[in-house]
Design an enzyme around this catalytic site. Structure first.
Site, PDB file in Angstrom:
ATOM      1  N   CYS A   1      -2.933   1.633   1.430  1.00  8.88           N
ATOM      2  CA  CYS A   1      -3.740   0.979   2.466  1.00  8.88           C
ATOM      3  C   CYS A   1      -3.654   1.695   3.813  1.00  8.88           C
ATOM      4  CB  CYS A   1      -3.330  -0.486   2.625  1.00  8.88           C
ATOM      5  SG  CYS A   1      -1.713  -0.724   3.402  1.00  8.88           S
TER       6      CYS A   1
ATOM      7  N   HIS B   1       4.282  -8.993  17.262  1.00 14.67           N
ATOM      8  CA  HIS B   1       3.297  -8.753  16.195  1.00 14.67           C
ATOM      9  C   HIS B   1       3.754  -7.565  15.348  1.00 14.67           C
ATOM     10  CE1 HIS B   1      -0.589  -8.141  14.233  1.00 14.67           C
ATOM     11  NE2 HIS B   1      -0.485  -6.861  14.564  1.00 14.67           N
TER      12      HIS B   1
ATOM     13  N   HIS C   1       0.020  -7.822   9.094  1.00 17.78           N
ATOM     14  CA  HIS C   1      -0.567  -8.948   8.366  1.00 17.78           C
ATOM     15  C   HIS C   1      -0.043  -8.968   6.939  1.00 17.78           C
ATOM     16  CE1 HIS C   1      -3.384  -8.483  11.719  1.00 17.78           C
ATOM     17  NE2 HIS C   1      -3.613  -9.775  11.563  1.00 17.78           N
TER      18      HIS C   1
ATOM     19  N   ASP D   1       1.114  -4.947  -8.558  1.00 18.96           N
ATOM     20  CA  ASP D   1       2.163  -5.123  -9.555  1.00 18.96           C
ATOM     21  C   ASP D   1       3.517  -5.215  -8.847  1.00 18.96           C
ATOM     22  OD1 ASP D   1       3.469  -5.336 -11.971  1.00 18.96           O
ATOM     23  OD2 ASP D   1       3.467  -3.174 -12.336  1.00 18.96           O
TER      24      ASP D   1
ATOM     25  N   ARG E   1       1.311  -8.439  -0.084  1.00 19.54           N
ATOM     26  CA  ARG E   1       1.375  -7.141   0.588  1.00 19.54           C
ATOM     27  C   ARG E   1       1.538  -7.396   2.077  1.00 19.54           C
ATOM     28  NH1 ARG E   1      -2.820  -3.863   2.933  1.00 19.54           N
ATOM     29  NH2 ARG E   1      -4.335  -5.188   1.872  1.00 19.54           N
TER      30      ARG E   1
ATOM     31  N   CYS F   1       1.508  -5.787   5.186  1.00 24.44           N
ATOM     32  CA  CYS F   1       0.945  -4.554   5.711  1.00 24.44           C
ATOM     33  C   CYS F   1       1.409  -4.444   7.166  1.00 24.44           C
ATOM     34  CB  CYS F   1      -0.572  -4.652   5.604  1.00 24.44           C
ATOM     35  SG  CYS F   1      -1.454  -3.184   6.028  1.00 24.44           S
TER      36      CYS F   1
END
Length: 140
Positions: A69, A106, A109, A117, A123, A125
């Site tokens: 990503c 912060h 997300h 998997d 996730r 991120c």
């Protein structure tokens, strides 16, 4: 493993003094670093990822995975109370923001149910600039 994170409170003026401008923009103002530019995107070093703002243990390399990503991805925080989750309706969509539980900075997300998997199918991120990696060969 660290104990429950102790609250860290500083004025915005103090945060500006202890963080460089780019870190401040992400950690305190919710900005996002550009995809594929972060220091830890492809890192495979064993260790503990700490909040760059306050040093709280957030994630471990054992929970890091390659999600393709553009940001470091983790399937679980180091402990359940290391981060807090908040609804984020910016950018015309609903997402779940991840913040450091100790200093409310912060981090990025979390996305659920994307078919990864991993044990949690989550996730996290996270912006590399929000983290500091503490290498530790004992983290397996």
């Amino acid at each position: 493993m660290d104990e429950t994170p102790a609250p860290v409170t500083r004025s915005e003026e103090e945060w500006r003094r202890v963080l460089d401008p780019e870190s401040y923009a992400v950690l305190r103002q919710g900005a996002t670093e550009r995809a594929w530019t972060g220091e830890y995107v492809s890192t495979t070093t064993a260790g503990v990822y700490r909040c760059r703002a306050c040093g709280t243990e957030l994630f471990r390399s054992t929970e890091k995975f390659e999600s393709h990503c553009g940001w470091p991805s983790f399937f679980d925080p180091a402990r359940s109370d290391a981060v807090t989750l908040h609804e984020d309706r910016s950018l015309g969509m609903v997402r779940t923001e991840v913040r450091c539980a100790a200093c409310d900075s912060h981090l990025g997300h979390v996305f659920h149910g994307e078919g990864y998997d991993t044990p949690t199918d989550d996730r996290y991120c996270i912006n590399s600039i929000a983290l500091t990696l503490e290498p530790d060969d004992n983290v397996q």
